[in-house]
Design a protein around this motif. Sequence first.
Motif, PDB file in Angstrom:
ATOM      1  N   UNK A  24       0.839  -1.198   0.000  1.00 25.13           N
ATOM      2  CA  UNK A  24       0.000   0.000   0.000  1.00 25.13           C
ATOM      3  C   UNK A  24       0.875   1.249   0.000  1.00 25.13           C
ATOM      4  N   UNK A  25       0.515   2.204  -0.845  1.00 22.17           N
ATOM      5  CA  UNK A  25       1.239   3.479  -0.937  1.00 22.17           C
ATOM      6  C   UNK A  25       0.262   4.588  -0.564  1.00 22.17           C
ATOM      7  N   UNK A  26       0.076   4.763   0.726  1.00 20.87           N
ATOM      8  CA  UNK A  26      -0.965   5.666   1.220  1.00 20.87           C
ATOM      9  C   UNK A  26      -0.670   7.141   0.929  1.00 20.87           C
ATOM     10  N   UNK A  27       0.553   7.449   0.530  1.00 21.30           N
ATOM     11  CA  UNK A  27       0.875   8.836   0.194  1.00 21.30           C
ATOM     12  C   UNK A  27       0.462   9.229  -1.215  1.00 21.30           C
ATOM     13  N   UNK A  28       0.189   8.246  -2.065  1.00 17.91           N
ATOM     14  CA  UNK A  28      -0.164   8.515  -3.455  1.00 17.91           C
ATOM     15  C   UNK A  28      -1.679   8.425  -3.613  1.00 17.91           C
ATOM     16  N   UNK A  29      -2.320   9.580  -3.613  1.00 17.50           N
ATOM     17  CA  UNK A  29      -3.774   9.665  -3.666  1.00 17.50           C
ATOM     18  C   UNK A  29      -4.264   9.709  -5.111  1.00 17.50           C
ATOM     19  N   UNK A  30      -5.304   8.956  -5.390  1.00 20.17           N
ATOM     20  CA  UNK A  30      -5.836   8.887  -6.750  1.00 20.17           C
ATOM     21  C   UNK A  30      -6.397  10.218  -7.216  1.00 20.17           C
ATOM     22  N   UNK A  37       9.091  -0.393   0.921  1.00 21.27           N
ATOM     23  CA  UNK A  37       9.487   0.991   0.671  1.00 21.27           C
ATOM     24  C   UNK A  37      11.001   1.190   0.783  1.00 21.27           C
ATOM     25  N   UNK A  38      11.708   0.557   1.750  1.00 20.19           N
ATOM     26  CA  UNK A  38      13.172   0.697   1.756  1.00 20.19           C
ATOM     27  C   UNK A  38      13.812   0.205   0.457  1.00 20.19           C
ATOM     28  N   UNK A  39      13.283  -0.859  -0.126  1.00 17.92           N
ATOM     29  CA  UNK A  39      13.830  -1.350  -1.399  1.00 17.92           C
ATOM     30  C   UNK A  39      13.569  -0.353  -2.522  1.00 17.92           C
ATOM     31  N   UNK A  40      12.385   0.242  -2.515  1.00 20.51           N
ATOM     32  CA  UNK A  40      12.072   1.262  -3.520  1.00 20.51           C
ATOM     33  C   UNK A  40      12.984   2.473  -3.335  1.00 20.51           C
ATOM     34  N   UNK A  81      10.087   7.743   1.443  1.00 22.26           N
ATOM     35  CA  UNK A  81       9.170   7.334   2.504  1.00 22.26           C
ATOM     36  C   UNK A  81       8.036   8.345   2.659  1.00 22.26           C
ATOM     37  N   UNK A  82       8.379   9.635   2.643  1.00 22.20           N
ATOM     38  CA  UNK A  82       7.341  10.665   2.751  1.00 22.20           C
ATOM     39  C   UNK A  82       6.401  10.614   1.553  1.00 22.20           C
ATOM     40  N   UNK A  83       6.963  10.469   0.361  1.00 23.04           N
ATOM     41  CA  UNK A  83       6.150  10.463  -0.854  1.00 23.04           C
ATOM     42  C   UNK A  83       5.209   9.274  -0.893  1.00 23.04           C
ATOM     43  N   UNK A  84       5.711   8.100  -0.568  1.00 23.13           N
ATOM     44  CA  UNK A  84       4.930   6.877  -0.740  1.00 23.13           C
ATOM     45  C   UNK A  84       3.992   6.594   0.432  1.00 23.13           C
ATOM     46  N   UNK A  91       8.234  25.258  -2.549  1.00 26.58           N
ATOM     47  CA  UNK A  91       7.990  24.171  -1.615  1.00 26.58           C
ATOM     48  C   UNK A  91       7.314  23.048  -2.386  1.00 26.58           C
ATOM     49  N   UNK A  92       7.882  21.849  -2.290  1.00 20.02           N
ATOM     50  CA  UNK A  92       7.343  20.735  -3.062  1.00 20.02           C
ATOM     51  C   UNK A  92       7.636  19.423  -2.355  1.00 20.02           C
ATOM     52  N   UNK A  93       7.201  18.323  -2.979  1.00 17.85           N
ATOM     53  CA  UNK A  93       7.539  16.967  -2.553  1.00 17.85           C
ATOM     54  C   UNK A  93       8.420  16.414  -3.671  1.00 17.85           C
ATOM     55  N   UNK A  94       9.727  16.544  -3.500  1.00 20.28           N
ATOM     56  CA  UNK A  94      10.680  16.336  -4.593  1.00 20.28           C
ATOM     57  C   UNK A  94      10.567  14.944  -5.222  1.00 20.28           C
ATOM     58  N   UNK A  95      10.504  13.903  -4.405  1.00 20.58           N
ATOM     59  CA  UNK A  95      10.465  12.549  -4.955  1.00 20.58           C
ATOM     60  C   UNK A  95       9.184  12.310  -5.746  1.00 20.58           C
ATOM     61  N   UNK A  96       8.086  12.942  -5.319  1.00 18.57           N
ATOM     62  CA  UNK A  96       6.826  12.804  -6.057  1.00 18.57           C
ATOM     63  C   UNK A  96       6.941  13.449  -7.430  1.00 18.57           C
ATOM     64  N   UNK A  97       7.581  14.615  -7.486  1.00 16.92           N
ATOM     65  CA  UNK A  97       7.764  15.306  -8.766  1.00 16.92           C
ATOM     66  C   UNK A  97       8.654  14.469  -9.686  1.00 16.92           C
TER      67      UNK A  97
END
Length: 321
Positions: free
Chosen positions: A5-11, A70-73, A174-177, A214-220
């Motif tokens: 589950x990747x609860x940080x990535x909202x549809x 998530x650590x592997x990702x 971790x924050x992004x996912x 201000x952004x979420x770098x890994x998400x971008x």
Amino acid sequence: MNVLDLTGLKARHPLGFLAACGLLRCLAQPAQVASARRKSQDLGQVKLGWRIDDGKERVAVIHSEHPIDIPAIAQEVPCTAAKQRCSPAWTWSVKIDDRTKYQQTSQAAVKKLLDRVATRSDADMLVALASDLIAEKNKLRKTAFDLTSGNQRLLKSLVNTAKGVEQNAEHQCEETLKGPWRYQDGDHSLGWDPQTQRLHALRGIMPGQDNENRSVRAAVFLASLALPMFPCFTVAGGLQTTGFQREDNDDWFSWPIWREPISLATLRSLVSHPFNRDLEQRGVDVVYRCCVAHTGGSQGNYQVFGHPEERHWPRSVGSQA
């Protein structure tokens, strides 16, 4: 299948959706281009799905034949960032403007592909960034995802974002996912995040003093990996980007959210499918969309995705919305 589950990535969030698609492309890349770390831990087939969490929010879910966490990702993403920031598809210019440079880079990428000394990655990215099929005083027509202007430069920004991810991926991934997104990174979101829209008239600070990104770098960065799933193409003498529509003089980006997990190949097909009732038969639960908003006043050139809304289904199979 193993489920993560990747609860940080909202549809419902355009950047969350794009980041989920980019992550799928990252994890599903063939063994010859995967990192050495990934080769020693083959994931097998990887798919992306969505589920409704306890808060009634649709969140991304990765399905893989072999375990992934998530650590592997967080170990894989910086390897991808290191390769991508040096890619000819991102380094041929600082912005999408020069038709001749684009043609030369594209021809070289295709030659390497035909000579079997490279994968499709660069060619697919270049097709997503622009098209040289429309001649206009040697100008290059660019993707609708390029919302940058002024001192911003899309390609330069993508390279800088990848550098930042490469240097500090573990915490950022971790924050992004997993979420929540705290917006502590000093990069630009490239207009893909409605939460970073600045309506200066409603803020208690002068625009000239409001220049801190201000952004979420890994998400971008992950979202940038999704661009090849939204290639550019010509229609009636104009350039169209997959996923974008023109309605009532506004440009809209739409994206489907489906039920069962699907592969990367299926996702490519799904996002290019016309918006009609047939999507429901293909397992799509809902389609979201957001308007490309202009900021900086009535004459402003700065663009950003507006806040998303649910797109209403057309009345009949053959009709378009």
